[in-house]
Design a protein around this motif. Structure first.
Motif, PDB file in Angstrom:
ATOM      1  N   LEU A  69      -5.648  -3.633  -4.506  1.00  0.00           N
ATOM      2  CA  LEU A  69      -5.052  -3.405  -3.293  1.00  0.00           C
ATOM      3  C   LEU A  69      -5.537  -2.230  -2.606  1.00  0.00           C
ATOM      4  O   LEU A  69      -5.479  -2.404  -1.252  1.00  0.00           O
ATOM      5  CB  LEU A  69      -3.263  -2.871  -3.562  1.00  0.00           C
ATOM      6  CG  LEU A  69      -2.320  -4.053  -4.044  1.00  0.00           C
ATOM      7  CD1 LEU A  69      -1.006  -3.535  -4.330  1.00  0.00           C
ATOM      8  CD2 LEU A  69      -2.318  -5.167  -2.678  1.00  0.00           C
ATOM      9  N   PHE A  70      -6.068  -1.491  -3.020  1.00  0.00           N
ATOM     10  CA  PHE A  70      -6.750  -0.380  -2.244  1.00  0.00           C
ATOM     11  C   PHE A  70      -7.931  -0.952  -1.599  1.00  0.00           C
ATOM     12  O   PHE A  70      -8.123  -0.727  -0.452  1.00  0.00           O
ATOM     13  CB  PHE A  70      -7.098   0.886  -3.313  1.00  0.00           C
ATOM     14  CG  PHE A  70      -8.129   1.779  -2.749  1.00  0.00           C
ATOM     15  CD1 PHE A  70      -7.600   2.873  -1.802  1.00  0.00           C
ATOM     16  CD2 PHE A  70      -9.349   1.684  -3.045  1.00  0.00           C
ATOM     17  CE1 PHE A  70      -8.356   3.550  -1.256  1.00  0.00           C
ATOM     18  CE2 PHE A  70     -10.251   2.789  -2.259  1.00  0.00           C
ATOM     19  CZ  PHE A  70      -9.708   3.637  -1.310  1.00  0.00           C
ATOM     20  N   ILE A  71      -8.609  -1.879  -2.449  1.00  0.00           N
ATOM     21  CA  ILE A  71      -9.720  -2.346  -1.858  1.00  0.00           C
ATOM     22  C   ILE A  71      -9.558  -3.285  -0.495  1.00  0.00           C
ATOM     23  O   ILE A  71     -10.144  -3.233   0.255  1.00  0.00           O
ATOM     24  CB  ILE A  71     -10.702  -3.364  -2.834  1.00  0.00           C
ATOM     25  CG1 ILE A  71     -11.276  -2.092  -3.721  1.00  0.00           C
ATOM     26  CG2 ILE A  71     -11.950  -3.981  -2.237  1.00  0.00           C
ATOM     27  CD1 ILE A  71     -11.830  -3.013  -5.025  1.00  0.00           C
ATOM     28  N   ILE A  72      -8.541  -3.871  -0.768  1.00  0.00           N
ATOM     29  CA  ILE A  72      -8.082  -4.888   0.336  1.00  0.00           C
ATOM     30  C   ILE A  72      -7.617  -4.131   1.468  1.00  0.00           C
ATOM     31  O   ILE A  72      -8.068  -4.248   2.748  1.00  0.00           O
ATOM     32  CB  ILE A  72      -6.801  -5.706   0.062  1.00  0.00           C
ATOM     33  CG1 ILE A  72      -7.283  -6.672  -0.914  1.00  0.00           C
ATOM     34  CG2 ILE A  72      -5.955  -6.466   0.861  1.00  0.00           C
ATOM     35  CD1 ILE A  72      -5.974  -7.488  -1.725  1.00  0.00           C
ATOM     36  N   PHE A  73      -6.768  -3.139   1.381  1.00  0.00           N
ATOM     37  CA  PHE A  73      -6.468  -2.235   2.815  1.00  0.00           C
ATOM     38  C   PHE A  73      -7.679  -1.168   3.066  1.00  0.00           C
ATOM     39  O   PHE A  73      -7.810  -0.920   4.461  1.00  0.00           O
ATOM     40  CB  PHE A  73      -5.316  -1.455   2.307  1.00  0.00           C
ATOM     41  CG  PHE A  73      -3.938  -2.347   2.057  1.00  0.00           C
ATOM     42  CD1 PHE A  73      -3.716  -3.044   3.266  1.00  0.00           C
ATOM     43  CD2 PHE A  73      -3.547  -2.575   0.923  1.00  0.00           C
ATOM     44  CE1 PHE A  73      -2.575  -4.037   3.040  1.00  0.00           C
ATOM     45  CE2 PHE A  73      -2.271  -3.318   0.774  1.00  0.00           C
ATOM     46  CZ  PHE A  73      -1.912  -3.941   1.811  1.00  0.00           C
ATOM     47  N   ASP A  74      -8.505  -0.862   2.247  1.00  0.00           N
ATOM     48  CA  ASP A  74      -9.774  -0.238   2.630  1.00  0.00           C
ATOM     49  C   ASP A  74     -10.613  -1.042   3.722  1.00  0.00           C
ATOM     50  O   ASP A  74     -11.223  -0.848   4.401  1.00  0.00           O
ATOM     51  CB  ASP A  74     -10.443   0.248   1.268  1.00  0.00           C
ATOM     52  CG  ASP A  74     -11.412   1.158   1.599  1.00  0.00           C
ATOM     53  OD1 ASP A  74     -11.140   1.959   2.552  1.00  0.00           O
ATOM     54  OD2 ASP A  74     -12.575   1.232   1.280  1.00  0.00           O
ATOM     55  N   ILE A  75     -11.010  -2.460   3.306  1.00  0.00           N
ATOM     56  CA  ILE A  75     -11.719  -3.294   3.953  1.00  0.00           C
ATOM     57  C   ILE A  75     -10.814  -3.529   5.189  1.00  0.00           C
ATOM     58  O   ILE A  75     -11.473  -3.633   6.277  1.00  0.00           O
ATOM     59  CB  ILE A  75     -11.621  -4.462   3.104  1.00  0.00           C
ATOM     60  CG1 ILE A  75     -12.723  -4.441   2.084  1.00  0.00           C
ATOM     61  CG2 ILE A  75     -12.500  -5.563   4.021  1.00  0.00           C
ATOM     62  CD1 ILE A  75     -13.036  -5.458   0.989  1.00  0.00           C
ATOM     63  N   GLU A  76      -9.482  -3.710   5.169  1.00  0.00           N
ATOM     64  CA  GLU A  76      -8.919  -3.873   6.523  1.00  0.00           C
ATOM     65  C   GLU A  76      -9.234  -2.740   7.654  1.00  0.00           C
ATOM     66  O   GLU A  76      -9.259  -2.834   8.519  1.00  0.00           O
ATOM     67  CB  GLU A  76      -7.127  -4.059   6.152  1.00  0.00           C
ATOM     68  CG  GLU A  76      -6.489  -4.181   7.445  1.00  0.00           C
ATOM     69  CD  GLU A  76      -4.922  -4.055   7.253  1.00  0.00           C
ATOM     70  OE1 GLU A  76      -4.302  -4.526   8.099  1.00  0.00           O
ATOM     71  OE2 GLU A  76      -4.707  -3.544   6.056  1.00  0.00           O
ATOM     72  N   MET A  77      -9.020  -1.526   7.021  1.00  0.00           N
ATOM     73  CA  MET A  77      -9.535  -0.362   7.940  1.00  0.00           C
ATOM     74  C   MET A  77     -10.884  -0.594   8.147  1.00  0.00           C
ATOM     75  O   MET A  77     -11.216  -0.027   9.255  1.00  0.00           O
ATOM     76  CB  MET A  77      -9.310   0.993   7.069  1.00  0.00           C
ATOM     77  CG  MET A  77      -7.694   1.239   6.962  1.00  0.00           C
ATOM     78  SD  MET A  77      -6.975   1.374   8.592  1.00  0.00           S
ATOM     79  CE  MET A  77      -5.746  -0.078   8.521  1.00  0.00           C
ATOM     80  N   ILE A  78     -11.713  -0.962   7.453  1.00  0.00           N
ATOM     81  CA  ILE A  78     -12.997  -0.878   7.830  1.00  0.00           C
ATOM     82  C   ILE A  78     -13.264  -2.014   8.947  1.00  0.00           C
ATOM     83  O   ILE A  78     -14.144  -1.862   9.998  1.00  0.00           O
ATOM     84  CB  ILE A  78     -13.954  -1.540   6.817  1.00  0.00           C
ATOM     85  CG1 ILE A  78     -13.988  -0.272   5.764  1.00  0.00           C
ATOM     86  CG2 ILE A  78     -15.394  -1.714   7.194  1.00  0.00           C
ATOM     87  CD1 ILE A  78     -14.666  -0.446   4.401  1.00  0.00           C
ATOM     88  N   PHE A  79     -12.548  -2.923   9.143  1.00  0.00           N
ATOM     89  CA  PHE A  79     -12.703  -3.990  10.158  1.00  0.00           C
ATOM     90  C   PHE A  79     -11.687  -3.658  11.455  1.00  0.00           C
ATOM     91  O   PHE A  79     -12.131  -3.808  12.420  1.00  0.00           O
ATOM     92  CB  PHE A  79     -12.213  -5.277   9.851  1.00  0.00           C
ATOM     93  CG  PHE A  79     -13.200  -6.292   8.930  1.00  0.00           C
ATOM     94  CD1 PHE A  79     -14.292  -6.529   9.420  1.00  0.00           C
ATOM     95  CD2 PHE A  79     -13.038  -6.332   7.592  1.00  0.00           C
ATOM     96  CE1 PHE A  79     -15.271  -7.131   8.745  1.00  0.00           C
ATOM     97  CE2 PHE A  79     -14.056  -6.993   6.887  1.00  0.00           C
ATOM     98  CZ  PHE A  79     -15.110  -7.441   7.408  1.00  0.00           C
TER      99      PHE A  79
END
Length: 121
Positions: A69-79
């Protein structure tokens, strides 16, 4: 035309040579003071125990779900950050694309929440 890429190619070549040279030279010039502590597995400064942890040494799945979940939302912020910077220039197409992206992440978040993935038992 290719002359404009020459500095970039030289920079990448220099970086690769430095990385490979450092990796090759480390065993030759590094200190060789081995002891029992250096040969043990690193467990955050805690002395490793010879017996497995309670429960057979298995790590609960909740840790992995939380990390994903952390990785998913981290990637979301990156985009989302680059979109926020150039949102004026992208217009309606960019808005539609980012809306679909956020909706997809939102559905994944809602699904995980409904399955109890955000509860730490």
């Amino acid at each position: 035309m290719l002359d404009s890429y020459l500095p970039l190619v030289l920079l990448f070549t220099l970086a690769a040579l430095f990385a490979l040279g450092s990796a090759a030279a480390a065993p030759l010039i590094g200190p060789r003071r081995y002891n029992a502590a250096k040969l043990d597995a690193y467990e955050c400064g805690i002395e490793p125990s010879p017996a497995p942890a309670a429960g057979g040494g298995r790590i609960p799945v909740a840790f992995y779900r939380f990390a994903l979940l952390f990785i998913i939302f981290d990637i979301e912020m990156i985009f989302l950050y680059p979109y926020a910077v150039v949102s004026d220039q992208l217009g309606l197409f960019g808005f539609a694309a980012i809306t679909i992206f956020i909706a997809t992440i939102g559905f994944a978040y809602a699904y995980e929440w409904s399955r109890g993935g955000l509860e730490w038992d």
